[in-house]
Design a protein around this motif. Sequence first.
Motif, short mmCIF file in Angstrom:
data_model
loop_
_atom_site.label_atom_id
_atom_site.label_comp_id
_atom_site.label_asym_id
_atom_site.label_seq_id
_atom_site.Cartn_x
_atom_site.Cartn_y
_atom_site.Cartn_z
N ALA A 182 -18.73 -11.39 12.69
CA ALA A 182 -20.01 -10.74 12.44
C ALA A 182 -19.79 -9.27 12.16
O ALA A 182 -18.73 -8.70 12.47
CB ALA A 182 -20.93 -10.91 13.64
N LYS A 183 -20.77 -8.66 11.56
CA LYS A 183 -20.76 -7.21 11.35
C LYS A 183 -21.22 -6.58 12.67
O LYS A 183 -22.39 -6.30 12.86
CB LYS A 183 -21.69 -6.83 10.21
CG LYS A 183 -21.30 -7.41 8.86
CD LYS A 183 -22.33 -7.07 7.79
CE LYS A 183 -21.96 -7.69 6.45
NZ LYS A 183 -23.01 -7.43 5.42
N THR A 184 -20.27 -6.35 13.55
CA THR A 184 -20.60 -5.94 14.91
C THR A 184 -21.48 -4.69 14.95
O THR A 184 -22.52 -4.68 15.61
CB THR A 184 -19.31 -5.68 15.71
OG1 THR A 184 -18.51 -6.87 15.69
CG2 THR A 184 -19.64 -5.32 17.15
N PHE A 185 -21.07 -3.65 14.26
CA PHE A 185 -21.80 -2.38 14.31
C PHE A 185 -22.62 -2.11 13.06
O PHE A 185 -23.50 -1.26 13.08
CB PHE A 185 -20.82 -1.23 14.56
CG PHE A 185 -19.98 -1.42 15.80
CD1 PHE A 185 -20.55 -1.39 17.06
CD2 PHE A 185 -18.62 -1.67 15.70
CE1 PHE A 185 -19.80 -1.58 18.19
CE2 PHE A 185 -17.85 -1.86 16.83
CZ PHE A 185 -18.43 -1.82 18.08
N ILE A 236 -28.67 -10.89 11.96
CA ILE A 236 -29.02 -11.40 13.28
C ILE A 236 -29.88 -12.65 13.17
O ILE A 236 -29.67 -13.64 13.88
CB ILE A 236 -29.75 -10.32 14.10
CG1 ILE A 236 -28.81 -9.14 14.35
CG2 ILE A 236 -30.26 -10.89 15.43
CD1 ILE A 236 -29.46 -7.95 15.02
N GLN A 237 -30.82 -12.64 12.24
CA GLN A 237 -31.69 -13.80 12.05
C GLN A 237 -30.90 -15.03 11.61
O GLN A 237 -31.18 -16.15 12.03
CB GLN A 237 -32.79 -13.47 11.03
CG GLN A 237 -33.83 -12.49 11.56
CD GLN A 237 -34.81 -12.04 10.50
OE1 GLN A 237 -34.48 -11.97 9.30
NE2 GLN A 237 -36.03 -11.73 10.90
N GLY A 252 -24.24 -2.94 19.08
CA GLY A 252 -23.38 -3.95 18.47
C GLY A 252 -23.84 -5.35 18.83
O GLY A 252 -24.53 -5.55 19.84
N ILE A 253 -23.44 -6.33 18.02
CA ILE A 253 -23.79 -7.73 18.30
C ILE A 253 -22.52 -8.58 18.35
O ILE A 253 -21.55 -8.33 17.63
CB ILE A 253 -24.77 -8.31 17.27
CG1 ILE A 253 -24.13 -8.32 15.87
CG2 ILE A 253 -26.08 -7.54 17.27
CD1 ILE A 253 -24.90 -9.18 14.86
N TYR A 254 -22.55 -9.61 19.22
CA TYR A 254 -21.42 -10.51 19.41
C TYR A 254 -21.95 -11.94 19.47
O TYR A 254 -22.43 -12.38 20.53
CB TYR A 254 -20.65 -10.14 20.68
CG TYR A 254 -20.22 -8.70 20.70
CD1 TYR A 254 -19.01 -8.32 20.12
CD2 TYR A 254 -21.04 -7.72 21.25
CE1 TYR A 254 -18.63 -6.98 20.10
CE2 TYR A 254 -20.67 -6.38 21.23
CZ TYR A 254 -19.46 -6.02 20.66
OH TYR A 254 -19.08 -4.70 20.63
N PRO A 255 -21.91 -12.68 18.37
CA PRO A 255 -22.42 -14.06 18.34
C PRO A 255 -21.36 -15.06 18.81
O PRO A 255 -20.18 -14.95 18.45
CB PRO A 255 -22.76 -14.29 16.86
CG PRO A 255 -22.45 -13.01 16.15
CD PRO A 255 -21.54 -12.23 17.03
#
Length: 266
Positions: free
Chosen positions: A172-175, A182-183, A258-261
Amino acid sequence: MMENGNNIARAQALNLLNKFNPKCSGLAVAFPGISVDEFKDSLIKMIENPSEITQSSHPICGITTALKVVAILDPVALVKMAAQLFANGVYQPKSFLVSKIKTSKSLTVEQERFGLSPAEFVLQTSIKAFYNPITGYANKPKTVLNNWQGITMPYQIKQFLTGYFRIQLIPAKTFLHSIRDIQKHLSSGNQIIAWTSWNQFKNPGGKFKITQQHYVLIKELKQVDKKIYLTIDNPKNRKQTEEFVFANDKSFYKAIIGIYPFKKRK
């Protein structure tokens, strides 16, 4: 299909837990202040309602959020880890690529849980102490020492989830993530841990405060005109979800660092 798989795994975990009856009894268990029944009952609640797993007043949002993900994606492994820690004080993974998790002696005799259920206490404090090999975890919420001990870095969460469980991190594009990114992850059934600037949730558009960072699970995200509606599973409490509204995407991106899927590994 994803939800069916999670339901089957949950049923298997509960069946395994119902059979849990450690040979040791009474004072022989690693946590003598917790009875087998109250441990089992509280672990059942964790498996049945991952959204209600809480950090309470402890500064351990990273560990709590990670355990929410495990309870959803790999509950059987979570039951095995919790049972071993409670009964023996040690979790011995099958893989030699990761270290065993050993409960601190000071935690096993601790009587005060500061709002954590028995199973939450066994799991969360043991894991937190494991990731602080020098200082451990003092179990003194709202103290300066514990606030520093509670810090969990993103790489530790990723190592914990992917090393000890059948869980994989999704590229994912963390930052540099977008709302659309995200959706897409949400629509694919991925569990998204967000590393956030919590001050931006309480005061959208305000100044970034390094001491007010927080992990949450993103449950829903939608945009209506300029406004962003974000629903999260917040480990600070036992509420099912909380909704926050951001005036525009700029204030939203300031809040989500940041996101972490994650998804279950086949």
